[in-house]
Design a protein around this motif. Sequence first.
Motif, PDB file in Angstrom:
ATOM      1  N   LEU A  73      -5.495 -44.301  32.568  1.00 45.97           N
ATOM      2  CA  LEU A  73      -5.903 -44.522  31.167  1.00 45.97           C
ATOM      3  C   LEU A  73      -4.842 -45.225  30.328  1.00 45.97           C
ATOM      4  N   GLY A  74      -3.742 -45.622  30.958  1.00 45.42           N
ATOM      5  CA  GLY A  74      -2.755 -46.397  30.212  1.00 45.42           C
ATOM      6  C   GLY A  74      -1.890 -45.588  29.264  1.00 45.42           C
ATOM      7  N   PHE A  75      -1.626 -44.347  29.611  1.00 39.30           N
ATOM      8  CA  PHE A  75      -0.665 -43.581  28.808  1.00 39.30           C
ATOM      9  C   PHE A  75       0.739 -44.180  28.977  1.00 39.30           C
ATOM     10  N   ASP A  76       1.616 -43.923  28.008  1.00 40.99           N
ATOM     11  CA  ASP A  76       3.000 -44.362  28.175  1.00 40.99           C
ATOM     12  C   ASP A  76       3.693 -43.561  29.271  1.00 40.99           C
ATOM     13  N   ARG A  77       3.353 -42.273  29.330  1.00 42.71           N
ATOM     14  CA  ARG A  77       3.817 -41.527  30.510  1.00 42.71           C
ATOM     15  C   ARG A  77       2.866 -40.353  30.771  1.00 42.71           C
ATOM     16  N   VAL A  78       2.762 -40.034  32.031  1.00 42.24           N
ATOM     17  CA  VAL A  78       1.968 -38.879  32.454  1.00 42.24           C
ATOM     18  C   VAL A  78       2.913 -37.997  33.253  1.00 42.24           C
ATOM     19  N   PHE A  79       2.984 -36.737  32.905  1.00 40.38           N
ATOM     20  CA  PHE A  79       3.920 -35.863  33.630  1.00 40.38           C
ATOM     21  C   PHE A  79       3.383 -34.442  33.752  1.00 40.38           C
ATOM     22  N   LEU A  80       4.017 -33.722  34.645  1.00 43.68           N
ATOM     23  CA  LEU A  80       3.635 -32.322  34.878  1.00 43.68           C
ATOM     24  C   LEU A  80       4.704 -31.410  34.300  1.00 43.68           C
ATOM     25  N   GLN A  81       4.288 -30.264  33.825  1.00 45.76           N
ATOM     26  CA  GLN A  81       5.237 -29.225  33.415  1.00 45.76           C
ATOM     27  C   GLN A  81       5.064 -28.043  34.370  1.00 45.76           C
ATOM     28  N   GLU A 332       2.231 -20.893  26.869  1.00 42.06           N
ATOM     29  CA  GLU A 332       3.565 -20.404  26.519  1.00 42.06           C
ATOM     30  C   GLU A 332       4.661 -21.357  27.005  1.00 42.06           C
ATOM     31  N   LYS A 333       4.454 -21.887  28.192  1.00 38.62           N
ATOM     32  CA  LYS A 333       5.461 -22.807  28.741  1.00 38.62           C
ATOM     33  C   LYS A 333       5.553 -24.070  27.888  1.00 38.62           C
ATOM     34  N   TYR A 334       4.386 -24.603  27.504  1.00 36.79           N
ATOM     35  CA  TYR A 334       4.411 -25.818  26.683  1.00 36.79           C
ATOM     36  C   TYR A 334       5.183 -25.571  25.392  1.00 36.79           C
ATOM     37  N   ALA A 335       4.917 -24.435  24.745  1.00 33.32           N
ATOM     38  CA  ALA A 335       5.575 -24.110  23.479  1.00 33.32           C
ATOM     39  C   ALA A 335       7.077 -23.909  23.674  1.00 33.32           C
TER      40      ALA A 335
END
Lengths: 456, 456
Positions: A73-81, A332-335
Amino acid sequence: MKKVITLFLLSSLFVYSQTEDEKMLNNIYETALTKSKCYDWLDYLSNTIGSRLSGSKSAALAVDYTKGELEKLGFDRVFLQEVMVPKWVRGEKEQAYIEIKGKKINVPICALGSSVATSKKGLKSNIIEVQGIDEMIEMGEDKVKGKIVFFNRPMTPIHIQTFRAYGGCIDQRSSGAREAAKLGAVGVIVRSMNLRLDDFPHTGNTNYGDLPREMYIPAAAISTNGANLLSDSLKENPNLEFYFKQSCETHADVLSYNVVGEIKGTENPNKIMVVGGHLDSWDLGDGSHDDGAGVVQSMEIASIFKNLGYKPKNTIRVVLFMNEENGNRGGEKYAELASEANENHIFALESDAGGFSPRGFSIDADEANFAKISNWKSLFEPYLIHYFAIGHTGVDIGPLQSKHIVKAGLQPDSQRYFDYHHAANDTFDAINKRELELGAATMASLLYLFDQHGID
Amino acid sequence: MKKVITLFLLSSLFVYSQTEDEKMLNNIYETALTKSKCYDWLDYLSNTIGSRLSGSKSAALAVDYTKGELEKLGFDRVFLQEVMVPKWVRGEKEQAYIEIKGKKINVPICALGSSVATSKKGLKSNIIEVQGIDEMIEMGEDKVKGKIVFFNRPMTPIHIQTFRAYGGCIDQRSSGAREAAKLGAVGVIVRSMNLRLDDFPHTGNTNYGDLPREMYIPAAAISTNGANLLSDSLKENPNLEFYFKQSCETHADVLSYNVVGEIKGTENPNKIMVVGGHLDSWDLGDGSHDDGAGVVQSMEIASIFKNLGYKPKNTIRVVLFMNEENGNRGGEKYAELASEANENHIFALESDAGGFSPRGFSIDADEANFAKISNWKSLFEPYLIHYFAIGHTGVDIGPLQSKHIVKAGLQPDSQRYFDYHHAANDTFDAINKRELELGAATMASLLYLFDQHGID
């Protein structure tokens, strides 16, 4: 004269801005209704991958799949947490029956999430019906000890918003087993949180809290028809016995992930707007409404903006959270990571109330920002979006704290939601393509307006 | 000082009246959600009686059944109005295939209502695709003569209100056969009016107008998937042949009935408020959404008022109209009898847009009355009813004319309606009990407000 000119300028500016916004919302809805991918994504998530309970193989497949789709989809970056999540496994299909004078009548049950198993032979005991935890506590240990407790307080039909009725019942499921164990009960059966009378047991998490592990007792949900039958049978035979057998197990925590796609803001790259849903689901259906819909709607927003060539001023993050259902570890991890990185989150929007026809938003904001958002109501009128009210927004975005953050939750029509919620019939065929798309467009519109006009 | 007192009195009167209205609406919704019979009535109409095409045995059974149920509701009188209705019978299940170089691919079709049959052997011919009647006329007789015309203009997805998309397509179904016959076509295939891609053909009436009977040509609907397949196949093989066979017949008109229940007004017995839906349905499903829902919702209003002990000031008539689908003879007969008897109808409310979650009303009224009704909006807000707009109200109440009549049509959420409309999947399982009840409560609330505050 100057005043008049200023007024004139202001008012023409206002008209111009209104017109631009109107045009953009129109484009967003048209794009969603003609070029969306969300229905196909959901088809894949639901029908090819299937249910996505935290820690399962299919949850891992869903991480891979959505990451791959975000990358297209053309994101600037795609990543996993990375997130460590609980792994609870249902095991064999549960069995249950009511036994009256040697006669067995089968009833549909399912183990509650996080519950322990019964012994391999199953559990048979007398059963007592209560309308809630308080009533059970009032009865006292004498009457509860050695028995199965049947929590049968139904969702009340009079609330127009069905989540309110859900809120009025959920303690039976989340705390019933813990509280019953304290009084010496040997098991718990909970009436399914469903406004309809049918044969689907509805799962959901139960929480033993700080009980010592040896005190854990097995807990299961019974279908609404089953609950009525059991209640009627108890009225005739208070001494009837109830049997159930379940073989669920909790394994060691497993490494899983939140999936994040980021579009850097052109003007305020450090101001972050989150939009998301949760990737995990319960294991009985395929999680189409809860929350496959929210996942693909969040992804769709990026697709709509790409289609329209819209470059957001602020950074947008599409976040597909892991483990909302039985732990909220992803939220919780994202926060936690956001806080560690000192990130400035200005807005968070969640879709986790089903893929039904959208009605508006619940909003968590101070008075000034709520008034500002409410002023956008007229822009939504052509799309029959009318509901803007202070309320609970979303479990995944709950832990996210920032100085001036505004949060919102998509509010679809809620009448049918609990027909499917956490049950085997939460499947792709219960999704209407247009309703799903309209939800995505409604979210994209709010995100656009927020991006343009910010917060105070 | 006097002015102040008057204002004070007026404002306290207003507050009092608001509070009474608020209380009454609350009671209406609670009663509908806890004590309604509409879902059970619809269960009987749909699952015991089934589809109710005008002139059929089951339509007659529906007259008997609803008359009997109305009689239990304590109306001042329940009566039938004689109506002669058309009797069209589908006959054997239709067959159709696309033939490409001897290879046959079956496609799902159904005869359009009022259509003539093909010959017993069926009809095979070349087929030409058009996007509408105009395009066909432009092609001219040369290209149309001897062929089957395939009207394939789809419902456009961009309209939020799906009835608008329906309105943009319906001429193909209602007039396509007539216009094609004038150009010498031998048959007509119409893309189903369905926003979804699936395998259900959707019937509906076609109208040969004043064509001489020998010029009538058979007309059928094809499912949306079938239409796409046919269109794609035509692109590859413009000379492919299309075969269809149907054995429908139009018989002599049959005596049928409108069913009417009347509650005499306590203050203005000569002012009549009509509320209704139509008893007849197409023959493919069981007519649960179209318009079993409207029938039982109209009946439910009487049940709610009875439960609450509410005696209307004006006379209420619950009218279950016959033959909306292929003639509107019931609607015309009701209007004719009302006119002959010099009756004063002040209000007519119809539910004929499905049993989905209610959003509001379309209204046919002058400016002053529209403004008055719009002022009641805030009373409906707690029930998430927000849509009040000038628009088409209902086919059955269409012919009813009176000096100052106000008309209204219940507007449920329309996204799913055309998934089921006139198709074999318009069945009871597509109805959600709460949505049905909320529709009835919304209608009862408007009727109550109208009864209390009248029109200008």
